[in-house]
Design a protein around this motif. Structure first.
Motif, PDB file in Angstrom:
ATOM      1  N   THR A  41      -2.077 -28.566 -24.643  1.00 30.39           N
ATOM      2  CA  THR A  41      -3.054 -29.057 -25.446  1.00 30.39           C
ATOM      3  C   THR A  41      -2.743 -28.381 -26.938  1.00 30.39           C
ATOM      4  N   GLU A 188      -4.426 -33.820  -9.195  1.00 34.05           N
ATOM      5  CA  GLU A 188      -4.223 -32.497  -8.242  1.00 34.05           C
ATOM      6  C   GLU A 188      -3.758 -32.721  -6.770  1.00 34.05           C
ATOM      7  N   VAL A 204     -10.691 -29.523 -24.478  1.00 33.30           N
ATOM      8  CA  VAL A 204     -10.533 -28.096 -23.625  1.00 33.30           C
ATOM      9  C   VAL A 204     -11.472 -27.809 -22.520  1.00 33.30           C
ATOM     10  N   HIS A 205     -12.533 -28.894 -22.300  1.00 34.00           N
ATOM     11  CA  HIS A 205     -13.462 -28.671 -21.228  1.00 34.00           C
ATOM     12  C   HIS A 205     -12.588 -29.123 -19.695  1.00 34.00           C
ATOM     13  N   LEU A 207      -9.666 -28.123 -19.286  1.00 36.26           N
ATOM     14  CA  LEU A 207      -8.749 -27.048 -18.799  1.00 36.26           C
ATOM     15  C   LEU A 207      -9.199 -26.298 -17.857  1.00 36.26           C
ATOM     16  N   ARG A 208     -10.613 -26.291 -17.590  1.00 34.03           N
ATOM     17  CA  ARG A 208     -11.106 -25.290 -16.522  1.00 34.03           C
ATOM     18  C   ARG A 208     -11.399 -26.049 -15.181  1.00 34.03           C
ATOM     19  N   LYS A 209     -11.133 -27.238 -15.017  1.00 35.52           N
ATOM     20  CA  LYS A 209     -11.328 -28.256 -14.005  1.00 35.52           C
ATOM     21  C   LYS A 209     -10.266 -28.270 -13.000  1.00 35.52           C
ATOM     22  N   PRO A 211      -8.211 -25.066 -11.300  1.00 34.46           N
ATOM     23  CA  PRO A 211      -8.099 -23.560 -11.352  1.00 34.46           C
ATOM     24  C   PRO A 211      -6.694 -23.080 -11.259  1.00 34.46           C
ATOM     25  N   ASP A 212      -5.649 -23.821 -10.757  1.00 31.23           N
ATOM     26  CA  ASP A 212      -4.272 -23.253 -10.725  1.00 31.23           C
ATOM     27  C   ASP A 212      -3.667 -23.760 -11.738  1.00 31.23           C
ATOM     28  N   SER A 213      -3.980 -24.317 -12.817  1.00 28.24           N
ATOM     29  CA  SER A 213      -3.128 -24.857 -13.793  1.00 28.24           C
ATOM     30  C   SER A 213      -2.971 -23.925 -14.699  1.00 28.24           C
ATOM     31  N   ILE A 215      -1.835 -23.320 -18.960  1.00 32.65           N
ATOM     32  CA  ILE A 215      -1.711 -23.927 -20.139  1.00 32.65           C
ATOM     33  C   ILE A 215      -0.668 -23.560 -21.209  1.00 32.65           C
TER      34      ILE A 215
END
Length: 241
Positions: A41, A188, A204-205, A207-209, A211-213, A215
Motif C-alpha cells: 500500500t 484468500e 486502506v479499508h 487492509l482489515r478484510k 486478518p492474516d495479511s 502490510i
C-alpha cells in the motif's frame, strides 16, 4: 541481507529509475515467504506499480539484489526469464482480457500456450469458471461482462496454471465495495492452498478484510513498514484442485 530460509523473493537495497530520472524506488529490502498474504500500500505515486513490475519480472532493478525462487534476477540469462515468469500469476488493474475470446478461452489461454490438449484443458477451465462464479458466462465475451465479471475472468486466467505467487495491481479499483470483498475472498482461497499473494491497493479499508495479511507500505519509493519478513502461514484448502 542474508538468504532467508524458505523464502521465494528477496529484495536487498533495490533501487529503480527510468532513464535518467530520479529513482522511483530506493533502498528497498524485504523477504516474501511461501503461503503468505501481503498488501502493498501507499499513496498514488509511491511506487507500487513499479514494485510489482519487479515482482513479475517486467522490469529489472537499476541497482541492488533481487532473488526469486533461488535465482539471482540481475544475472539470470534472458532466455531463462520465461521459466521464472511461469511461476507467477499477474492480475492487472485494466484486466487485459483478449476481446475476441470468450471467458472460457481467455481463462484457457495460459494452458494452451503451455501446450496442453483441449481434452486436458476442458475440466480445469470449467472448474475455474465455477470457482469464480461464472460457470453460466463461459461463452460471454469481455465487452458483455461487467467490470466485476471481467476482473474475475482475469483472476481465473492468472491462477489457472497454479502459480506459486500471485501479484495483483489494484484489483478492486474498478469494482464496487461488495465485489471488492468477493474478489479478496478469491485471493484468500488461493492463498489457503499455499500460493503467496501480493495485492497492491491504495484502499486502506481493504487492509482489515484479510486478518492474516501482512502490510508493506511504500512512501515516496521507500518501504517504510516491511512487516512481511517474518510470517509463514500454514497451507490450507479452499480452491478446486
Amino acid at each position: 541481507m542474508g538468504t532467508g530460509a524458505g523464502s521465494i523473493v528477496e529484495f536487498d537495497n533495490v533501487g529503480l529509475r527510468y532513464g535518467t530520472d530520479r529513482e522511483v524506488l530506493s533502498d528497498v529490502s524485504f523477504t516474501l515467504y511461501p503461503g503468505s498474504f501481503y498488501f502493498l500500500t501507499g499513496a498514488s505515486g509511491a511506487g507500487k506499480t513499479s514494485m510489482l513490475k519487479l515482482l513479475y519480472c517486467a522490469q529489472r532493478p537499476s541497482r541492488g539484489v533481487v532473488r526469486m525462487f533461488g535465482n539471482d534476477m540481475i544475472t539470470l540469462p534472458r532466455q531463462r526469464l520465461p521459466e521464472v515468469r511461469r511461476r507467477i500469476g499477474v492480475v492487472f488493474q485494466d484486466f487485459r482480457l483478449v476481446p475476441h475470446l470468450n471467458a472460457f478461452d481467455n481463462i484457457a489461454l495460459p494452458l494452451r500456450i503451455a501446450g496442453m490438449s483441449e481434452r486436458e484443458i476442458a475440466k480445469p477451465v470449467a472448474d475455474m469458471l465455477e470457482w469464480v462464479g461464472l460457470d453460466q458466462r463461459a461463452d460471454a465475451h469481455p465487452a458483455t461482462l461487467s467490470g466485476g465479471e471481467q476482473q474475475r475472468v482475469a483472476i481465473a486466467r492468472a491462477v489457472i496454471a497454479r502459480p506459486e505467487m500471485l501479484v495483483a495491481d489494484e484489483p478492486t479499483g474498478n469494482v464496487d465495495p461488495e465485489m471488492a470483498v468477493k474478489l479478496l475472498r478469491l485471493f484468500e482461497a488461493l492463498n489457503r492452498l499455499g500460493t503467496t499473494v501480493v495485492v497492491a491497493t491504495h484502499d486502506v479499508h481493504l487492509l482489515r478484510k484479510v486478518p492474516d495479511s501482512l502490510i508493506m507500505r511504500l512512501d515516496k519509493g521507500r518501504l517504510s513498514d516491511p512487516t512481511g519478513a517474518l510470517r509463514y502461514p500454514p497451507r490450507r484448502e479452499g480452491m478446486p484442485r
